[in-house]
Design a protein around this motif. Structure first.
Motif, PDB file in Angstrom:
ATOM      1  N   ARG A 260       0.808  -1.220   0.000  1.00 17.61           N
ATOM      2  CA  ARG A 260       0.000   0.000   0.000  1.00 17.61           C
ATOM      3  C   ARG A 260       0.841   1.270   0.000  1.00 17.61           C
ATOM      4  O   ARG A 260       0.396   2.318  -0.460  1.00 17.61           O
ATOM      5  CB  ARG A 260      -0.924   0.009   1.229  1.00 17.61           C
ATOM      6  N   TYR A 261       2.032   1.183   0.558  1.00 13.88           N
ATOM      7  CA  TYR A 261       2.899   2.358   0.684  1.00 13.88           C
ATOM      8  C   TYR A 261       4.325   1.875   0.554  1.00 13.88           C
ATOM      9  O   TYR A 261       4.682   0.806   1.083  1.00 13.88           O
ATOM     10  CB  TYR A 261       2.677   3.031   2.045  1.00 13.88           C
ATOM     11  N   ALA A 262       5.157   2.616  -0.150  1.00 13.28           N
ATOM     12  CA  ALA A 262       6.538   2.179  -0.347  1.00 13.28           C
ATOM     13  C   ALA A 262       7.449   3.383  -0.515  1.00 13.28           C
ATOM     14  O   ALA A 262       7.076   4.362  -1.162  1.00 13.28           O
ATOM     15  CB  ALA A 262       6.654   1.266  -1.567  1.00 13.28           C
ATOM     16  N   PHE A 263       8.622   3.297   0.092  1.00 16.29           N
ATOM     17  CA  PHE A 263       9.635   4.323  -0.145  1.00 16.29           C
ATOM     18  C   PHE A 263      11.016   3.696  -0.114  1.00 16.29           C
ATOM     19  O   PHE A 263      11.243   2.652   0.514  1.00 16.29           O
ATOM     20  CB  PHE A 263       9.526   5.484   0.857  1.00 16.29           C
ATOM     21  N   ALA A 264      11.935   4.327  -0.830  1.00 14.76           N
ATOM     22  CA  ALA A 264      13.341   3.935  -0.842  1.00 14.76           C
ATOM     23  C   ALA A 264      14.133   4.992  -0.096  1.00 14.76           C
ATOM     24  O   ALA A 264      13.804   6.178  -0.143  1.00 14.76           O
ATOM     25  CB  ALA A 264      13.853   3.803  -2.273  1.00 14.76           C
ATOM     26  N   TYR A 265      15.166   4.571   0.612  1.00 11.34           N
ATOM     27  CA  TYR A 265      15.888   5.503   1.469  1.00 11.34           C
ATOM     28  C   TYR A 265      17.342   5.076   1.605  1.00 11.34           C
ATOM     29  O   TYR A 265      17.745   4.007   1.133  1.00 11.34           O
ATOM     30  CB  TYR A 265      15.232   5.569   2.855  1.00 11.34           C
ATOM     31  N   GLY A 266      18.127   5.912   2.257  1.00 13.66           N
ATOM     32  CA  GLY A 266      19.507   5.563   2.563  1.00 13.66           C
ATOM     33  C   GLY A 266      20.496   6.020   1.503  1.00 13.66           C
ATOM     34  O   GLY A 266      20.145   6.641   0.493  1.00 13.66           O
ATOM     35  N   SER A 267      21.744   5.677   1.746  1.00 16.40           N
ATOM     36  CA  SER A 267      22.829   6.156   0.886  1.00 16.40           C
ATOM     37  C   SER A 267      22.795   5.531  -0.498  1.00 16.40           C
ATOM     38  O   SER A 267      23.419   6.048  -1.425  1.00 16.40           O
ATOM     39  CB  SER A 267      24.182   5.874   1.548  1.00 16.40           C
ATOM     40  N   GLY A 268      22.067   4.429  -0.673  1.00 19.19           N
ATOM     41  CA  GLY A 268      21.932   3.849  -1.997  1.00 19.19           C
ATOM     42  C   GLY A 268      21.008   4.645  -2.894  1.00 19.19           C
ATOM     43  O   GLY A 268      20.991   4.443  -4.107  1.00 19.19           O
ATOM     44  N   VAL A 269      20.240   5.558  -2.301  1.00 24.75           N
ATOM     45  CA  VAL A 269      19.298   6.395  -3.044  1.00 24.75           C
ATOM     46  C   VAL A 269      19.746   7.852  -3.037  1.00 24.75           C
ATOM     47  O   VAL A 269      19.734   8.528  -4.064  1.00 24.75           O
ATOM     48  CB  VAL A 269      17.879   6.275  -2.454  1.00 24.75           C
ATOM     49  N   PHE A 270      20.152   8.337  -1.862  1.00 27.61           N
ATOM     50  CA  PHE A 270      20.646   9.709  -1.713  1.00 27.61           C
ATOM     51  C   PHE A 270      22.104   9.638  -1.256  1.00 27.61           C
ATOM     52  O   PHE A 270      22.370   9.411  -0.068  1.00 27.61           O
ATOM     53  CB  PHE A 270      19.812  10.478  -0.685  1.00 27.61           C
ATOM     54  N   PRO A 271      23.056   9.771  -2.169  1.00 29.53           N
ATOM     55  CA  PRO A 271      24.472   9.645  -1.806  1.00 29.53           C
ATOM     56  C   PRO A 271      24.848  10.564  -0.653  1.00 29.53           C
ATOM     57  O   PRO A 271      24.372  11.698  -0.554  1.00 29.53           O
ATOM     58  CB  PRO A 271      25.196  10.046  -3.094  1.00 29.53           C
ATOM     59  N   GLN A 272      25.681  10.048   0.233  1.00 33.26           N
ATOM     60  CA  GLN A 272      26.115  10.795   1.409  1.00 33.26           C
ATOM     61  C   GLN A 272      27.551  11.268   1.283  1.00 33.26           C
ATOM     62  O   GLN A 272      28.209  11.568   2.280  1.00 33.26           O
ATOM     63  CB  GLN A 272      25.923   9.924   2.664  1.00 33.26           C
ATOM     64  N   SER A 273      28.030  11.344   0.053  1.00 28.50           N
ATOM     65  CA  SER A 273      29.361  11.895  -0.196  1.00 28.50           C
ATOM     66  C   SER A 273      29.340  12.544  -1.575  1.00 28.50           C
ATOM     67  O   SER A 273      28.486  12.231  -2.416  1.00 28.50           O
ATOM     68  CB  SER A 273      30.436  10.803  -0.137  1.00 28.50           C
ATOM     69  N   LYS A 274      30.269  13.444  -1.807  1.00 29.69           N
ATOM     70  CA  LYS A 274      30.357  14.112  -3.099  1.00 29.69           C
ATOM     71  C   LYS A 274      30.729  13.112  -4.189  1.00 29.69           C
ATOM     72  O   LYS A 274      31.449  12.144  -3.949  1.00 29.69           O
ATOM     73  CB  LYS A 274      31.405  15.239  -3.044  1.00 29.69           C
ATOM     74  N   SER A 275      30.224  13.371  -5.373  1.00 26.85           N
ATOM     75  CA  SER A 275      30.492  12.466  -6.486  1.00 26.85           C
ATOM     76  C   SER A 275      31.989  12.414  -6.786  1.00 26.85           C
ATOM     77  O   SER A 275      32.648  13.448  -6.899  1.00 26.85           O
ATOM     78  CB  SER A 275      29.726  12.920  -7.735  1.00 26.85           C
ATOM     79  N   SER A 276      32.513  11.203  -6.900  1.00 28.81           N
ATOM     80  CA  SER A 276      33.935  11.026  -7.200  1.00 28.81           C
ATOM     81  C   SER A 276      34.207  11.065  -8.698  1.00 28.81           C
ATOM     82  O   SER A 276      35.345  11.225  -9.121  1.00 28.81           O
ATOM     83  CB  SER A 276      34.427   9.691  -6.630  1.00 28.81           C
ATOM     84  N   GLY A 277      33.157  10.861  -9.481  1.00 31.26           N
ATOM     85  CA  GLY A 277      33.318  10.863 -10.928  1.00 31.26           C
ATOM     86  C   GLY A 277      33.869   9.570 -11.496  1.00 31.26           C
ATOM     87  O   GLY A 277      33.989   9.427 -12.715  1.00 31.26           O
ATOM     88  N   ARG A 278      34.166   8.610 -10.622  1.00 32.44           N
ATOM     89  CA  ARG A 278      34.734   7.360 -11.104  1.00 32.44           C
ATOM     90  C   ARG A 278      33.631   6.430 -11.598  1.00 32.44           C
ATOM     91  O   ARG A 278      32.470   6.532 -11.197  1.00 32.44           O
ATOM     92  CB  ARG A 278      35.553   6.668 -10.015  1.00 32.44           C
ATOM     93  N   THR A 279      34.022   5.513 -12.464  1.00 35.16           N
ATOM     94  CA  THR A 279      33.114   4.492 -12.965  1.00 35.16           C
ATOM     95  C   THR A 279      33.535   3.151 -12.394  1.00 35.16           C
ATOM     96  O   THR A 279      34.702   2.758 -12.540  1.00 35.16           O
ATOM     97  CB  THR A 279      33.154   4.435 -14.506  1.00 35.16           C
ATOM     98  N   PRO A 280      32.644   2.450 -11.730  1.00 38.71           N
ATOM     99  CA  PRO A 280      33.047   1.167 -11.145  1.00 38.71           C
ATOM    100  C   PRO A 280      33.361   0.145 -12.229  1.00 38.71           C
ATOM    101  O   PRO A 280      32.795   0.188 -13.334  1.00 38.71           O
ATOM    102  CB  PRO A 280      31.814   0.755 -10.339  1.00 38.71           C
ATOM    103  N   THR A 281      34.242  -0.756 -11.932  1.00 31.28           N
ATOM    104  CA  THR A 281      34.552  -1.833 -12.870  1.00 31.28           C
ATOM    105  C   THR A 281      33.372  -2.795 -12.945  1.00 31.28           C
ATOM    106  O   THR A 281      32.486  -2.793 -12.074  1.00 31.28           O
ATOM    107  CB  THR A 281      35.803  -2.600 -12.435  1.00 31.28           C
ATOM    108  N   THR A 282      33.363  -3.602 -13.980  1.00 32.52           N
ATOM    109  CA  THR A 282      32.290  -4.585 -14.131  1.00 32.52           C
ATOM    110  C   THR A 282      32.239  -5.532 -12.948  1.00 32.52           C
ATOM    111  O   THR A 282      31.157  -5.890 -12.456  1.00 32.52           O
ATOM    112  CB  THR A 282      32.493  -5.386 -15.425  1.00 32.52           C
ATOM    113  N   GLU A 283      33.407  -5.920 -12.436  1.00 31.49           N
ATOM    114  CA  GLU A 283      33.465  -6.827 -11.282  1.00 31.49           C
ATOM    115  C   GLU A 283      32.894  -6.153 -10.033  1.00 31.49           C
ATOM    116  O   GLU A 283      32.154  -6.781  -9.261  1.00 31.49           O
ATOM    117  CB  GLU A 283      34.904  -7.282 -11.033  1.00 31.49           C
ATOM    118  N   GLU A 284      33.260  -4.892  -9.812  1.00 32.05           N
ATOM    119  CA  GLU A 284      32.739  -4.166  -8.652  1.00 32.05           C
ATOM    120  C   GLU A 284      31.225  -4.034  -8.722  1.00 32.05           C
ATOM    121  O   GLU A 284      30.525  -4.184  -7.711  1.00 32.05           O
ATOM    122  CB  GLU A 284      33.379  -2.775  -8.570  1.00 32.05           C
TER     123      GLU A 284
END
Length: 549
Positions: A158-182
């Protein structure tokens, strides 16, 4: 997106209709193939209480209602995007469409003056834009990916929300691209929208699902997603719902599950439990999460009203903890720190010690989105900064404006009186002991207060007792409020953590603790690396707002 239409991923679960449903537009991405969320679900099993054709109508009704609640969240977010150019525009979202009929309580917003928690429809909310401040404008592709997650559960949400650092980053963007393995180590098949939204640092995404009946929901979900559960599920949905409702804060978490190629953790809560926590602060477990920016994916009118009360209560509590003059960052850090004061994870090496600073420092505009409309409605606090007149300052992450509040004991006494019921009762009890009020007189005062609450908020003005609390030495008042916050949070949060091995299993619990300890070490190392960083607001650090608001 077209409002109220049902995604193609779930149309196969509906009974045949004489008039076909209209198609739901797919997520458009020019750089990536269709994600797993776009693959149709096989109509394996209905999600009703019975297994005959009579349940088809109930299936269709629940699915249509879910689509309507999705559309309500979309509509509110669209309004939030369009109406954010000035502080005045945001203030209009919280202002009632009609004024209060009594001059005695003119400082109480009309919707709070006489709230109706029995509403059934979004049309019953106080006004058209009510509560849209709760809907944070968001990357549209990432939002569509998140919205697809609840549709992968046949049990009704009936109600749903997403939260936390996986949704709202808690650090400045590093600009890096993760590897496929990561990336694959976290999300086996993450869409590009998730990769962009997580700023190159793949993380598990946290969800909360509000449901009507916990045992029924788990019974249906265990048939579809048995692998999400620990061995506790072998005892049946009754045991699962008992552990959820009777232990901790009424939430049952299933972490480290893959949905649509994305690693998620989801918590299940009964809507009544969530509503009570938002309005009364009996545990502050979920109310505290919703005091910070979250992404609401499926809305509910009762919860939207209850959460607006929760946000206003958090603002009032923070004002009681703060001095006459303070900065935005100090205000938001005080609010964000409320839910961590009694959390046992903050006393153990299982949480980043810079967590509150990171949350606020990287989400200033989102916190404004939540609280600016409410700041504008309170008569005893205002911005005391020329920057508030600048064009479009609301979304400037670099701004940290000054505010000032009126320390008049009558107004502060009113704030005390309007704190959530369970929380306020605990604070009263602390001051009964301090002021040596006889038990008979105190009980009489509490009964009178309960009678007032049962009717409405119309008499919720602070009396002599509340003014005595408000006039207490500021450091003493802060200590008492902090003690009540800890008392409220400590036991539910502790028992919620202790039932982790039971609900999640020992392997998943150990993995979760290991990751949390890793975050603690990262935060500790960052703290050591910056021993003399600049303090905002003229010398009052954000950590100071968290530890000694």
């Amino acid at each position: 997106m077209v409002r109220g239409r049902i995604p193609a991923a779930v149309r196969g679960r509906l009974a045949p209709r004489s008039r076909p449903l209209r198609p739901y537009p797919a997520i458009q991405t020019s750089t990536s193939p269709p994600c797993g969320c776009c693959r149709p679900l096989a109509p394996v099993r209905r999600y009703g209480t019975t297994r005959n054709s009579d349940n088809a109508a109930a299936d269709a009704k629940e699915t249509r209602e879910s689509a309507q609640h999705d559309a309500a969240a979309d509509s509110a977010t669209d309004t939030a995007k369009k109406d954010t150019k000035s502080a005045e525009a945001l203030a209009n979202e919280a202002a009632s469409s009609s004024s209060s009929g009594s001059s005695e309580v003119s400082d109480v917003p009309d919707w709070e003056y006489n709230p109706d928690l029995k509403i059934e429809s979004f049309k019953d909310l106080p006004h058209a834009n009510f509560g849209v401040n709760q809907h944070i404008p968001f990357d549209p592709e990432f939002k569509e990916v998140l919205k697809a997650i609840p549709w992968q559960f046949r049990a009704p949400i009936r109600y749903a929300f997403a939260y936390g650092s996986g949704v709202f980053p808690q650090s400045k963007s590093s600009g890096r691209t993760p590897t496929t393995e990561e990336l694959r180590a976290i999300h086996p098949k993450a869409p590009l929208a998730v990769q962009r939204g997580q700023d190159g640092t793949p993380k598990m995404i946290d969800f909360i699902f509000g449901v009507s009946h916990t045992q029924h929901w788990h019974s249906l979900n265990m048939k579809q997603h048995r692998d999400h559960y620990s061995s506790l599920a072998t005892l049946g949905s009754g045991a699962v719902s008992y552990v959820q409702d009777k232990m901790g804060a009424g939430v049952y978490f299933n972490p480290y599950v893959i949905v649509n190629g994305i690693l998620i953790k989801y918590g299940v809560v009964q809507l009544g439990t969530l509503e009570k926590d938002l309005t009364e602060w009996d545990t502050l477990y979920l109310a505290g999460r919703l005091q910070k920016p979250v992404k609401i994916l499926r809305d509910d009118p009762k919860i939207r009203l209850a959460n607006q009360m929760n946000l206003l209560s958090a603002l009032r509590t923070a004002l009681l903890l703060l001095p006459p003059k303070f900065t935005e960052e100090e205000l938001y850090a005080t609010i964000a720190g409320i839910s961590y004061l009694g959390d046992p994870r903050m006393a153990l090496p299982t949480e980043n010690p810079r967590k509150v600073k990171n949350i606020v420092g990287n989400n200033m505009a989102n916190f404004r989105r939540l609280y600016l409309p409410l700041i504008e409605t309170l008569p005893n606090v205002d911005f005391n900064d020329a920057g508030a007149s600048a064009k479009d300052w609301v979304w400037d992450e670099t701004k940290n404006l000054n505010l000032a509040q009126d320390m008049d004991p009558v107004k502060r006494g009113n704030m005390v009186r309007r704190l959530p019921k369970a929380f306020r009762s605990r604070l009263y009890f602390q001051y009964q002991k301090k002021l040596a009020i006889p038990s008979v007189e105190f009980r009489k005062m509490m009964v009178e207060g309960e009678n007032e609450d049962a009717v409405a908020f119309k008499r919720r003005e602070g009396g002599g007792f509340e003014r005595r609390i408000a006039q207490d030495d500021p450091s003493e008042l802060r200590n008492y409020i902090r003690a009540v916050i800890k008392q409220t949070i400590s036991w539910p949060a502790t028992t919620q953590s202790l039932k982790g091995p039971l609900t999640s299993g020992f392997l998943r619990t150990w993995r979760y603790l290991s990751e949390k300890m890793g975050k603690y070490r990262q935060g500790r190392d960052a703290e050591k690396a910056k021993p003399t960083e600049e303090k905002p607001g003229g010398g009052n650090s954000t950590e100071g707002a968290e530890k000694t608001p």
